[in-house]
Design a protein around this motif. Structure first.
Motif, PDB file in Angstrom:
ATOM      1  N   PRO A  86       0.831  -1.206   0.000  1.00 57.61           N
ATOM      2  CA  PRO A  86       0.000   0.000   0.000  1.00 57.61           C
ATOM      3  C   PRO A  86       0.868   1.260   0.000  1.00 57.61           C
ATOM      4  CG  PRO A  86       0.069  -0.949   2.201  1.00 57.61           C
ATOM      5  CD  PRO A  86       0.815  -1.892   1.297  1.00 57.61           C
ATOM      6  N   LEU A  87       0.525   2.209  -0.856  1.00 56.56           N
ATOM      7  CA  LEU A  87       1.220   3.489  -0.915  1.00 56.56           C
ATOM      8  C   LEU A  87       0.223   4.596  -0.585  1.00 56.56           C
ATOM      9  CD1 LEU A  87       3.916   4.979  -1.704  1.00 56.56           C
ATOM     10  CD2 LEU A  87       2.883   5.301  -3.976  1.00 56.56           C
ATOM     11  N   ILE A  88       0.528   5.370   0.441  1.00 57.49           N
ATOM     12  CA  ILE A  88      -0.351   6.459   0.863  1.00 57.49           C
ATOM     13  C   ILE A  88      -0.107   7.670  -0.031  1.00 57.49           C
ATOM     14  CG2 ILE A  88      -0.867   8.088   2.728  1.00 57.49           C
ATOM     15  CD1 ILE A  88      -0.145   5.831   4.692  1.00 57.49           C
ATOM     16  N   ILE A  89      -1.192   8.239  -0.541  1.00 62.44           N
ATOM     17  CA  ILE A  89      -1.099   9.422  -1.388  1.00 62.44           C
ATOM     18  C   ILE A  89      -1.687  10.609  -0.625  1.00 62.44           C
ATOM     19  CG2 ILE A  89      -1.620  10.450  -3.629  1.00 62.44           C
ATOM     20  CD1 ILE A  89       0.013   7.863  -3.788  1.00 62.44           C
ATOM     21  N   GLN A  90      -0.881  11.645  -0.475  1.00 61.02           N
ATOM     22  CA  GLN A  90      -1.328  12.868   0.181  1.00 61.02           C
ATOM     23  C   GLN A  90      -1.318  14.027  -0.811  1.00 61.02           C
ATOM     24  OE1 GLN A  90       1.526  13.409   3.344  1.00 61.02           O
ATOM     25  NE2 GLN A  90       0.309  12.242   4.829  1.00 61.02           N
ATOM     26  N   VAL A  91      -2.231  14.953  -0.593  1.00 61.06           N
ATOM     27  CA  VAL A  91      -2.203  16.223  -1.318  1.00 61.06           C
ATOM     28  C   VAL A  91      -2.159  17.318  -0.257  1.00 61.06           C
ATOM     29  CG1 VAL A  91      -3.396  17.764  -2.917  1.00 61.06           C
ATOM     30  CG2 VAL A  91      -3.494  15.284  -3.272  1.00 61.06           C
ATOM     31  N   ASN A  92      -1.089  18.102  -0.315  1.00 58.51           N
ATOM     32  CA  ASN A  92      -0.851  19.140   0.702  1.00 58.51           C
ATOM     33  C   ASN A  92      -0.899  18.574   2.125  1.00 58.51           C
ATOM     34  OD1 ASN A  92      -0.526  21.003  -1.298  1.00 58.51           O
ATOM     35  ND2 ASN A  92      -2.542  21.945  -1.079  1.00 58.51           N
ATOM     36  N   GLY A  93      -0.337  17.366   2.263  1.00 57.38           N
ATOM     37  CA  GLY A  93      -0.189  16.778   3.590  1.00 57.38           C
ATOM     38  C   GLY A  93      -1.393  16.027   4.103  1.00 57.38           C
ATOM     39  N   LYS A  94      -2.481  16.015   3.364  1.00 57.45           N
ATOM     40  CA  LYS A  94      -3.690  15.300   3.807  1.00 57.45           C
ATOM     41  C   LYS A  94      -3.883  14.037   2.974  1.00 57.45           C
ATOM     42  CE  LYS A  94      -6.165  19.333   5.584  1.00 57.45           C
ATOM     43  NZ  LYS A  94      -7.420  20.128   5.536  1.00 57.45           N
ATOM     44  N   ILE A  95      -4.200  12.937   3.645  1.00 57.00           N
ATOM     45  CA  ILE A  95      -4.369  11.661   2.946  1.00 57.00           C
ATOM     46  C   ILE A  95      -5.603  11.711   2.051  1.00 57.00           C
ATOM     47  CG2 ILE A  95      -4.785   9.189   3.228  1.00 57.00           C
ATOM     48  CD1 ILE A  95      -3.273   9.325   5.876  1.00 57.00           C
ATOM     49  N   ARG A  96      -5.395  11.384   0.774  1.00 55.54           N
ATOM     50  CA  ARG A  96      -6.505  11.394  -0.171  1.00 55.54           C
ATOM     51  C   ARG A  96      -6.806  10.014  -0.741  1.00 55.54           C
ATOM     52  NH1 ARG A  96      -8.952  15.641   1.704  1.00 55.54           N
ATOM     53  NH2 ARG A  96      -7.752  17.588   1.535  1.00 55.54           N
ATOM     54  N   ASP A  97      -5.812   9.093  -0.685  1.00 58.53           N
ATOM     55  CA  ASP A  97      -6.060   7.741  -1.177  1.00 58.53           C
ATOM     56  C   ASP A  97      -4.941   6.817  -0.711  1.00 58.53           C
ATOM     57  OD1 ASP A  97      -7.335   5.667  -2.410  1.00 58.53           O
ATOM     58  OD2 ASP A  97      -6.988   6.349  -4.478  1.00 58.53           O
ATOM     59  N   LYS A  98      -5.212   5.539  -0.800  1.00 55.48           N
ATOM     60  CA  LYS A  98      -4.197   4.513  -0.540  1.00 55.48           C
ATOM     61  C   LYS A  98      -4.295   3.544  -1.707  1.00 55.48           C
ATOM     62  CE  LYS A  98      -3.738   2.789   3.615  1.00 55.48           C
ATOM     63  NZ  LYS A  98      -3.996   1.953   4.838  1.00 55.48           N
ATOM     64  N   ILE A  99      -3.213   3.413  -2.491  1.00 63.86           N
ATOM     65  CA  ILE A  99      -3.239   2.586  -3.686  1.00 63.86           C
ATOM     66  C   ILE A  99      -2.237   1.441  -3.551  1.00 63.86           C
ATOM     67  CG2 ILE A  99      -4.018   4.493  -5.150  1.00 63.86           C
ATOM     68  CD1 ILE A  99      -1.152   4.850  -6.117  1.00 63.86           C
ATOM     69  N   MET A 100      -2.475   0.363  -4.237  1.00 66.21           N
ATOM     70  CA  MET A 100      -1.591  -0.794  -4.213  1.00 66.21           C
ATOM     71  C   MET A 100      -0.609  -0.685  -5.383  1.00 66.21           C
ATOM     72  SD  MET A 100      -2.658  -2.190  -1.517  1.00 66.21           S
ATOM     73  CE  MET A 100      -1.577  -3.639  -1.551  1.00 66.21           C
ATOM     74  N   VAL A 101       0.684  -0.824  -5.077  1.00 68.00           N
ATOM     75  CA  VAL A 101       1.723  -0.673  -6.090  1.00 68.00           C
ATOM     76  C   VAL A 101       2.784  -1.753  -5.902  1.00 68.00           C
ATOM     77  CG1 VAL A 101       1.383   1.828  -6.257  1.00 68.00           C
ATOM     78  CG2 VAL A 101       3.059   0.909  -4.640  1.00 68.00           C
ATOM     79  N   GLU A 102       3.700  -1.852  -6.890  1.00 68.47           N
ATOM     80  CA  GLU A 102       4.816  -2.785  -6.764  1.00 68.47           C
ATOM     81  C   GLU A 102       5.742  -2.323  -5.639  1.00 68.47           C
ATOM     82  OE1 GLU A 102       6.797  -2.989 -10.457  1.00 68.47           O
ATOM     83  OE2 GLU A 102       5.161  -4.008 -11.514  1.00 68.47           O
ATOM     84  N   PRO A 103       6.380  -3.240  -4.913  1.00 69.60           N
ATOM     85  CA  PRO A 103       7.213  -2.867  -3.760  1.00 69.60           C
ATOM     86  C   PRO A 103       8.347  -1.896  -4.097  1.00 69.60           C
ATOM     87  CG  PRO A 103       6.802  -5.226  -3.780  1.00 69.60           C
ATOM     88  CD  PRO A 103       6.300  -4.699  -5.087  1.00 69.60           C
ATOM     89  N   ASN A 104       8.934  -2.037  -5.300  1.00 72.19           N
ATOM     90  CA  ASN A 104      10.089  -1.212  -5.657  1.00 72.19           C
ATOM     91  C   ASN A 104       9.731  -0.120  -6.663  1.00 72.19           C
ATOM     92  OD1 ASN A 104       9.592  -2.932  -7.753  1.00 72.19           O
ATOM     93  ND2 ASN A 104      11.739  -3.551  -8.056  1.00 72.19           N
ATOM     94  N   ILE A 105       8.512   0.360  -6.619  1.00 74.97           N
ATOM     95  CA  ILE A 105       8.050   1.348  -7.590  1.00 74.97           C
ATOM     96  C   ILE A 105       8.874   2.632  -7.485  1.00 74.97           C
ATOM     97  CG2 ILE A 105       6.302   2.303  -6.023  1.00 74.97           C
ATOM     98  CD1 ILE A 105       4.488   2.649  -8.517  1.00 74.97           C
TER      99      ILE A 105
END
Length: 814
Positions: A755-774
């Motif tokens: 899981p990779l946490i995506i923030q916009v201006n420091g606030k969490i907006r989504d959590k997406i699944m990605v490859e470990p070494n992306i």
């Protein structure tokens, strides 16, 4: 049909086998790298409670784990067996403390063995036995020879209930650490260790992995401060003493001194007290003697004192200043005298306000108005006023400038002070290691020759709760011959603080049967320092502190060649019951024996490790422990149920092998980090997975058998009995505890996605699944495909991207 899992019978069987075969005997000649895993040894209180188990079962599991990883492990056990409880028991039960103590050693040994630990029982150390305390006495002599042990008269902490002297560290909130009775003070001739010699070094924790809070506690206990000793001229000319020296860390406030305060114990009090103030001063001193230092220093205490009738001259202002006596000043810290600056010190403010003493502002503060009387204390730094040629200087600069001026005038000097005081080791009790010193009228204090050690405790002793050592009444012990002149001598009748015994026991474990010396340098070189030491945080400023002092002192004597005894320190938490601390008075003490005798030690061990993070502890719940019993039952069933291949699939095998390798990697990492609860959680998931595979039959028998073998190997340190039994039943050689830890394929153990946490201006907006070494670029592309993220990017300019690989992407927009 599968046999029922009979934990009690199985555990008894294997404990007997392990003892007969001496499977855990330490191999002194092993070529493997050493690993010294030590747990703080228990006091011989009589019974092991669940708190002992919580300290010792996980540490045993960790030691077993290191052994399986290829280390030659020393994981010893012993008993801290001198001390006041045994003496109190002797009085209460009318038995000898030795008999009571050794009976407890026997009982606790039996209880410890029921845990199934990997202790080498031939290396047990018992501190109350002559073969141990002979060397405790020897170490005292070494410290004496090095100038680190001395005798002096001093006020001591006294517990009226225990009838014993307490070290400063043994007084908690003004009360005895053992019985909770409020302590008082007495003046006695005492033996001390000069621990203050190592004050600076004891504040440094270089190259050791210790919890920050323990390091902070020890640093604060030393209490190093930089300041100035400055003298005030005594106004009276009829005294031999001409000045009073005070220590201050705030010379920038010296122009605001409006009174001077002496500690009630300061010898100058008697000389400075004028006849008309004598009765008041004497009454005040008598009242102070009934208070503890904690009480005297309490911020909640109303500050009080008494005027001596004498004055001193502040040399920087030429003003006459009254000399008072107050209990918030301690004679053992600084010089036993402090200058009173009410405007800029909270205690001085309270004192001056009560006795209507002058309050002079010499440092500005927010809102300062020279036309308005200061309404409250302001200890914060600022600009100096009313301070002569130093007016206008900032406090930080003025501290140095005024200190230099005082030195130039010959009125004082810059110096360093410590709150730490020397370690008081004298105890007025029988059940402790004798202090090997003799008093001769002709020769003075004479140490007992090493060839005459040990000084043995006499058996014929009478216990009296008088506050004096019971040894005082034993003529055959007291009366001896001076080893220096051959004349009559008398032995020291105090015994040593029990922390003396525990300050070096880890060294004796390295060479427990050496009758010629406390330990050989060769054995210490082989095992020391301790690689990991586990135990309670409550020992931060007692046992742990004293042990560090011992090692540094022995290093300077050339006996050891390292600076620290314990490379890594780990503090376990506390087990509660119904969210309360366990105590007999609450009736909520959990006796592990009751569970060991019904559902088995392995269940108790694994439950305590699953209870929560080891460093935090958790709350004992019977429903939880039976859940662990059911898990072990599932391992039993899956191991003994014959496996049949049914629908073998390459895809199923590939998926299963990934799960197996991930599980091994996760459990390995968790146990290595002492995260037993998460390791067991993974093993539970693994047990469920292997059970499903057994039912489905979708992998080859060789893959299944190997995965089952790995399950048993990983569970072995945690639940040593059931895994030994299953290992044997499956036809593997004796013993599972002599096997290597399972290995894993790092490629197969990798996560497919994370899981990779995506923030916009420091606030969490989504959590997406990605490859470990992306990569960062690919992570940004993946984030931009998220509708949740795009909502906050639309129409805005990306000005910055912050990427933490494998964890977080923060997109800054405007």
């Amino acid at each position: 049909m599968i046999d029922k899992y009979d934990a009690v019978a199985i555990e008894s069987k294997w404990q007997k086998k392990w003892e007969e075969t001496k499977i855990y005997k330490v191999d002194e000649n092993s070529p493997k790298p050493k690993w010294y895993a030590l747990t703080m040894f228990p006091y011989t209180s009589g019974d092991l409670h669940v708190g002992h188990w919580f300290a010792m079962a996980p540490s045993d599991a960790y030691a077993r784990f290191k052994r399986m990883q290829g280390y030659n492990v020393l994981h010893p056990v012993g008993f801290d067996s001198f001390g006041l409880p045994a003496e109190n028991a002797a009085i209460k039960r009318n038995i000898h403390p030795r008999d009571w103590t050794l009976s407890n050693v026997e009982n606790m040994t039996k209880q410890l063995k029921s845990m199934g630990p990997m202790y080498d029982w031939d290396r047990v150390v018992v501190t109350c036995l002559p073969e141990y305390y002979k060397w405790t006495e020897w170490l005292f002599l070494k410290l004496y020879e090095a100038g680190l042990a001395y005798r002096a008269k001093a006020p001591v902490n006294w517990c009226p209930q225990c009838q014993a002297v307490l070290a400063n560290e043994q007084v908690e909130q003004g009360k005895c650490w053992r019985c909770g009775t409020v302590t008082t003070h007495r003046d006695l001739e005492q033996w001390f260790f000069r621990i203050t010699k190592y004050a600076d070094e004891l504040m440094v924790h270089k190259d050791i992995d210790w919890p920050e809070r323990i390091k902070t506690m020890q640093t604060n206990w030393v209490g190093r401060s930089e300041g100035v000793e400055v003298s005030f001229e005594i106004e009276r000319k009829d005294l031999d003493e001409k000045e009073i020296v005070v220590y201050t860390t705030r010379p920038d406030t010296i122009f605001g001194v409006s009174f001077l305060v002496l500690a009630p114990e300061n010898p100058l009090v008697d000389k400075l007290t004028t006849p008309e103030h004598r009765a008041e001063i004497d009454a005040y001193i008598e009242k102070t003697r009934k208070q503890t230092e904690i009480d005297r220093l309490s911020t909640e205490k109303v500050q009080d004192g008494a005027f001596t009738g004498s004055y001193v001259i502040n040399r920087l202002t030429g003003e006459k200043v009254p000399v008072w006596v107050a209990d918030y000043v301690l004679n053992s810290y600084g010089t036993g005298a402090v200058m009173g600056v009410a405007a800029h010190d909270e205690r001085d403010w309270a004192f001056a306000t009560r006795y209507e003493l002058p309050i002079r502002t010499v440092i500005t503060y927010d809102g300062y108005d020279p036309a308005v009387k200061q309404a409250e204390c302001h200890p914060e730094p600022g600009k100096l006023i009313n301070s002569g040629k130093f007016n206008g200087m900032e406090s930080t600069s003025a501290i140095s400038a005024i200190a230099q001026y005082i030195e130039e005038q010959g009125w004082g000097k810059r110096t360093v002070r410590y709150k730490l005081r020397d370690w008081l080791i004298s105890r007025q009790r029988y059940w402790g290691a004798p202090i090997p010193m003799i008093y001769c009228e002709k020769c003075g204090i004479v140490p007992v020759p090493e060839k005459d050690l040990p000084v043995l405790l006499p058996d014929n002793i009478e216990f009296r709760p008088t506050g004096e050592s019971p040894l005082k009444y034993c003529e055959e012990f007291i009366n001896t011959t001076c080893p220096k002149c051959g004349g009559p001598g008398k032995r020291e009748i105090d015994t040593m603080d029990t922390f003396m015994c525990s300050s070096w026991y880890f060294l004796r474990y390295c060479d427990p049967h050496n009758s010629k010396e406390a330990f050989s340098k060769e054995q210490l070189k082989k095992w020391m320092p301790v690689d990991i030491y586990t135990g309670g945080a409550e020992h931060a400023v007692m046992h742990l502190f004293y042990s560090r002092f011992f090692i540094k002192a022995l290093r300077d004597m050339g006996i050891v060649d390292y600076d620290e005894p314990f490379t890594r320190l780990f503090n376990q938490g506390t087990v509660t019951k119904d969210h309360d601390k366990m105590s007999k008075s609450r009736g909520n003490v959990v006796n592990p024996d009751d569970y060991v005798n019904t559902i088995g030690a392995d269940t108790v061990r694994t439950y305590l490790m699953f209870l929560g993070p080891w460093e935090q502890g958790g709350d004992w719940d019977d429903s939880g422990i039976y859940g662990l019993s059911r898990w072990l039952g599932r391992i039993w069933n899956v191991a003994l149920t014959p496996y049949e291949e049914k629908a073998v699939s390459k895809d199923a095998e590939a998926d299963y092998l990934r799960l197996v390798n991930k599980s091994i990697a996760k459990v390995t990492g968790d146990i290595d980090k002492l995260r037993f609860n998460t390791a067991i959680a993974t093993l539970m998931e693994y047990t469920n997975a292997i059970t499903k595979i057994r039912d489905a039959g979708t992998v080859s028998k060789s893959i299944f058998d190997t995965s089952l073998r790995d399950l048993l190997l990983m569970t072995a340190p945690l639940a040593p009995h059931i895994t030994e039994e299953l290992w044997s039943r499956l036809g593997y050689g004796y013993s599972i505890h002599q096997q290597d830890w399972p290995t894993y394929d790092a490629e197969l153990a990798k996560d497919d996605e994370i899981p990779l946490i995506i923030q916009v201006n420091g606030k969490i907006r989504d959590k997406i699944m990605v490859e470990p070494n992306i990569s960062e670029d690919d992570a940004i592309l993946a984030a931009e495909k998220s509708d949740k993220v795009n909502t906050f990017l639309a129409g805005k300019e990306i000005i910055k991207k912050i990427y933490v690989p494998g964890k977080l992407l923060n997109i800054v927009v405007k």
